[in-house]
Design a protein around this motif. Structure first.
Motif, PDB file in Angstrom:
ATOM      1  N   ALA A 117      20.538   2.714   7.287  1.00  0.00           N
ATOM      2  CA  ALA A 117      19.645   2.110   7.501  1.00  0.00           C
ATOM      3  C   ALA A 117      18.898   1.410   6.147  1.00  0.00           C
ATOM      4  O   ALA A 117      19.323   1.865   4.966  1.00  0.00           O
ATOM      5  CB  ALA A 117      18.564   2.863   8.298  1.00  0.00           C
ATOM      6  N   PRO A 118      18.351   0.288   6.298  1.00  0.00           N
ATOM      7  CA  PRO A 118      17.644  -0.193   5.043  1.00  0.00           C
ATOM      8  C   PRO A 118      16.917   0.727   4.277  1.00  0.00           C
ATOM      9  O   PRO A 118      16.151   1.612   4.910  1.00  0.00           O
ATOM     10  CB  PRO A 118      16.808  -1.518   5.511  1.00  0.00           C
ATOM     11  CG  PRO A 118      17.495  -1.871   6.694  1.00  0.00           C
ATOM     12  CD  PRO A 118      18.057  -0.576   7.401  1.00  0.00           C
ATOM     13  N   LEU A 119      16.848   0.671   3.006  1.00  0.00           N
ATOM     14  CA  LEU A 119      15.967   1.494   2.227  1.00  0.00           C
ATOM     15  C   LEU A 119      14.249   1.512   2.756  1.00  0.00           C
ATOM     16  O   LEU A 119      13.700   2.709   2.726  1.00  0.00           O
ATOM     17  CB  LEU A 119      15.882   0.997   0.798  1.00  0.00           C
ATOM     18  CG  LEU A 119      14.937   1.857  -0.176  1.00  0.00           C
ATOM     19  CD1 LEU A 119      15.492   3.416  -0.283  1.00  0.00           C
ATOM     20  CD2 LEU A 119      15.025   1.288  -1.656  1.00  0.00           C
ATOM     21  N   SER A 120      13.636   0.600   3.091  1.00  0.00           N
ATOM     22  CA  SER A 120      12.453   0.442   3.647  1.00  0.00           C
ATOM     23  C   SER A 120      12.326   1.398   5.081  1.00  0.00           C
ATOM     24  O   SER A 120      11.166   2.078   4.860  1.00  0.00           O
ATOM     25  CB  SER A 120      12.103  -1.044   4.066  1.00  0.00           C
ATOM     26  OG  SER A 120      13.082  -1.330   4.851  1.00  0.00           O
ATOM     27  N   ARG A 121      13.064   1.372   5.507  1.00  0.00           N
ATOM     28  CA  ARG A 121      13.201   2.318   6.974  1.00  0.00           C
ATOM     29  C   ARG A 121      13.138   3.673   6.397  1.00  0.00           C
ATOM     30  O   ARG A 121      12.730   4.532   7.059  1.00  0.00           O
ATOM     31  CB  ARG A 121      14.278   1.943   7.934  1.00  0.00           C
ATOM     32  CG  ARG A 121      14.326   2.750   9.135  1.00  0.00           C
ATOM     33  CD  ARG A 121      15.279   2.048  10.120  1.00  0.00           C
ATOM     34  NE  ARG A 121      15.316   3.110  11.315  1.00  0.00           N
ATOM     35  CZ  ARG A 121      16.693   3.321  12.005  1.00  0.00           C
ATOM     36  NH1 ARG A 121      17.340   2.267  11.839  1.00  0.00           N
ATOM     37  NH2 ARG A 121      16.468   4.259  12.999  1.00  0.00           N
TER      38      ARG A 121
ATOM     39  N   ARG B  39      17.403  -1.990  -5.728  1.00  0.00           N
ATOM     40  CA  ARG B  39      16.259  -1.891  -5.422  1.00  0.00           C
ATOM     41  C   ARG B  39      15.351  -0.734  -5.509  1.00  0.00           C
ATOM     42  O   ARG B  39      14.445  -0.672  -6.315  1.00  0.00           O
ATOM     43  CB  ARG B  39      15.919  -2.273  -3.798  1.00  0.00           C
ATOM     44  CG  ARG B  39      14.378  -2.940  -3.653  1.00  0.00           C
ATOM     45  CD  ARG B  39      14.402  -3.473  -2.202  1.00  0.00           C
ATOM     46  NE  ARG B  39      15.025  -4.772  -2.126  1.00  0.00           N
ATOM     47  CZ  ARG B  39      16.266  -4.815  -1.547  1.00  0.00           C
ATOM     48  NH1 ARG B  39      16.792  -3.967  -0.712  1.00  0.00           N
ATOM     49  NH2 ARG B  39      16.670  -6.150  -1.406  1.00  0.00           N
TER      50      ARG B  39
ATOM     51  N   SER C   7      17.828   8.333   8.766  1.00  0.00           N
ATOM     52  CA  SER C   7      18.207   6.852   8.801  1.00  0.00           C
ATOM     53  C   SER C   7      19.355   6.499   7.832  1.00  0.00           C
ATOM     54  O   SER C   7      19.327   5.651   7.051  1.00  0.00           O
ATOM     55  CB  SER C   7      17.015   5.865   8.780  1.00  0.00           C
ATOM     56  OG  SER C   7      15.956   6.299   9.263  1.00  0.00           O
TER      57      SER C   7
ATOM     58  N   ASP D 294      20.165  -2.321  -1.819  1.00  0.00           N
ATOM     59  CA  ASP D 294      19.054  -1.275  -1.645  1.00  0.00           C
ATOM     60  C   ASP D 294      19.121  -0.167  -2.968  1.00  0.00           C
ATOM     61  O   ASP D 294      18.086   0.126  -3.331  1.00  0.00           O
ATOM     62  CB  ASP D 294      19.263  -0.527  -0.405  1.00  0.00           C
ATOM     63  CG  ASP D 294      18.492  -1.414   0.643  1.00  0.00           C
ATOM     64  OD1 ASP D 294      17.432  -2.126   0.289  1.00  0.00           O
ATOM     65  OD2 ASP D 294      18.532  -1.159   1.651  1.00  0.00           O
ATOM     66  N   LYS D 295      20.452  -0.012  -3.387  1.00  0.00           N
ATOM     67  CA  LYS D 295      20.540   0.910  -4.385  1.00  0.00           C
ATOM     68  C   LYS D 295      19.798   0.476  -5.689  1.00  0.00           C
ATOM     69  O   LYS D 295      18.977   0.990  -6.278  1.00  0.00           O
ATOM     70  CB  LYS D 295      21.889   1.290  -4.860  1.00  0.00           C
ATOM     71  CG  LYS D 295      22.597   2.167  -3.924  1.00  0.00           C
ATOM     72  CD  LYS D 295      24.089   2.461  -4.127  1.00  0.00           C
ATOM     73  CE  LYS D 295      24.681   3.048  -3.148  1.00  0.00           C
ATOM     74  NZ  LYS D 295      26.326   3.618  -3.265  1.00  0.00           N
TER      75      LYS D 295
ATOM     76  N   LEU E 125      23.420   3.684   1.419  1.00  0.00           N
ATOM     77  CA  LEU E 125      22.655   2.548   0.890  1.00  0.00           C
ATOM     78  C   LEU E 125      23.399   1.231   0.698  1.00  0.00           C
ATOM     79  O   LEU E 125      24.292   1.578  -0.090  1.00  0.00           O
ATOM     80  CB  LEU E 125      21.854   2.996  -0.069  1.00  0.00           C
ATOM     81  CG  LEU E 125      20.460   3.778   0.021  1.00  0.00           C
ATOM     82  CD1 LEU E 125      19.832   4.015  -1.341  1.00  0.00           C
ATOM     83  CD2 LEU E 125      19.715   3.102   1.134  1.00  0.00           C
ATOM     84  N   SER E 126      23.241   0.236   0.927  1.00  0.00           N
ATOM     85  CA  SER E 126      23.655  -0.777   0.346  1.00  0.00           C
ATOM     86  C   SER E 126      23.559  -1.154  -1.117  1.00  0.00           C
ATOM     87  O   SER E 126      22.462  -0.386  -1.671  1.00  0.00           O
ATOM     88  CB  SER E 126      23.315  -2.305   1.112  1.00  0.00           C
ATOM     89  OG  SER E 126      21.920  -2.418   0.743  1.00  0.00           O
TER      90      SER E 126
END
Length: 444
Positions: free
Chosen positions: A236-240, A284, A233, A281-282, A277-278
């Protein structure tokens, strides 16, 4: 013929120099310690401090994947029990010898294209667009290009008679066998420290403390999974992304496979994943997931893992998870207070000495390296967004304080991990070095 100055003579600097010399460049390399190829990783003299990458994947040259293994067989050094194989985990001090040999052949041949100085770079400036470096002794050197390859940044911590900092100790400690020891951190540096203590006949408990109490996993023989780009992904967000990886691991283990194959299969994509990654998110990831990634990604050689397992089983090594509250002097001992991870109670631990193995500097902008500090102070460089290293372009050019990459200044290896993340191991550094050498020498 282009001229190059390389600041740093550890693994990154040596591999970079070897690539440039292969292409006819002239190289002046600065290494303050005088130990070529050592750096933090390979300065140890302990034969039980092993590489955590197999010999078959430690070549300095992407186009010659067996270069290190062939050197290992040809150099006449005695092998460990069973002989050297591509699957072997080799003592790190032997890898230092290998790196040194990459440049020694030029020195032995009297090749004037390579000069090595044991001096510290304390300043870098531009004169008419050409880079100039200044040494501690006041000497000035110029070149067409300056490449910074100083490796991992040591942590900014204080040491004393009863506190040792792993990264500046080469993993050797003058600690009596009957002294109780506490180690801050439970990663690979802790593992090396425990091995050093055991090799010196340590007899009393060793307490290793970290917030999560995580230990590096054990290496096993696995085939990396083939993961196609469209299975991931990107952006996509880190969670995904994490959910995608968990599904892959569950599917693999359910079919009788090993989770390591998925982690290894991600390697070709890791830099691209990090890039997309945003910033949030990095940050995080660094704050919450990095310890979990590190213990799964950077593993122990099997024989090392065996010794650590045995030390835990006998009670000599005790792993504790908790949040450090305070450290204070109590007569001749040190009193450590930490809050247990799973509860609010505070545990007190009295030890004779402490080894700090919490890793390198987490904030690059407070570096104590004068060569790097001068670039930041002059506005010739800036930290990356995560403050893990220099901000660099895809071509590894250092970005200045104005956001421009107009100067002939470059960085390689761990100095670029904030931009690339997965660039601290030899298989990644050698690719960077080859690409940069090709680009820099293409028009010469």
């Amino acid at each position: 013929m282009k001229s190059f100055i390389i600041v740093g003579g550890g693994a990154s600097g040596v591999i970079m120099a070897a690539q440039l010399l292969r292409r006819g460049g002239r190289v002046v390399l600065f290494e303050l310690t005088g130990q070529i190829g050592a750096g933090i990783a390979y300065s140890t003299e302990n034969p039980n401090h092993l590489l955590n990458v197999r010999a078959g994947n430690m070549s300095a040259f992407p186009d010659d994947p067996d270069h290190f293994f062939n050197w290992l067989q040809a150099c006449g050094l005695p092998p460990r029990e069973g002989g050297w194989e591509k699957q072997s985990f080799v003592p790190r001090r032997l890898y230092r010898n290998y790196l040194e040999s990459l440049l020694q052949s030029y020195l032995d041949a009297g090749d004037r294209r390579l000069v090595i100085h044991q001096d510290e770079i304390v300043d870098t400036m531009l004169e008419a667009g050409k880079p100039i470096v200044v040494t501690e002794s006041g000497k000035r050197f110029s070149a067409d290009v300056v490449i910074f390859a100083t490796g991992n940044e040591p942590s900014v911590t204080s040491s004393g008679s009863q506190v040792s900092e792993y990264w500046t100790s080469n993993g050797m400690f003058d600690i009596a066998p009957d002294q109780t020891v506490a180690i801050f951190g439970t990663g690979l540096s802790m593992v090396d420290s425990v091995l050093s203590l055991l090799d010196r006949g340590h007899q009393v408990p060793i307490h290793a403390i970290s917030r999560r109490g995580l230990l590096p996993a054990r290496h096993t023989v696995v085939v990396p999974a083939v993961i196609e780009a469209d299975e991931l992904s990107f952006g996509a967000p880190l969670s995904r992304l994490m959910q995608t990886v968990r599904v892959m691991i569950r599917k693999t283990t359910k079919q009788g496979g090993d989770w390591r194959s998925i982690i290894d299969g991600l390697r070709p994509h890791s830099q691209k994943l990090w890039h997309h990654l945003s910033l949030a998110d990095k940050q995080r990831f660094l704050r919450h997931l990095r310890p979990w990634w590190d213990v799964h990604r950077h593993r122990m050689a099997p024989e090392v893992a065996d010794r650590i397992d045995k030390a835990r089983q006998t009670g000599q090594l005790i792993i504790r998870s908790g949040y450090l509250q305070s450290v204070s002097q109590m007569d001749t001992d040190m009193l450590i207070r930490y809050r247990n991870r799973y509860g609010n109670d505070v545990t007190e631990l009295r030890v004779s000495t402490i080894i700090d193995c919490r890793g390198g500097n987490l904030c690059f902008s407070v570096t104590r390296n004068r060569a790097l500090l001068s670039l930041l102070e002059r506005g010739l460089a800036r930290p990356d967004q995560t403050d893990l290293g220099f901000d660099v372009t895809p071509e590894l050019k250092i970005v200045n304080a104005m956001g421009e990459a107009a100067n002939p200044l470059y960085a390689i290896g761990p100095l670029t991990k904030g931009v690339y993340w997965e660039v601290t191991a030899i298989p990644d550094i050698r690719v960077q070095a080859e690409k940069l050498a090709n680009a820099l020498c293409a028009t010469d």
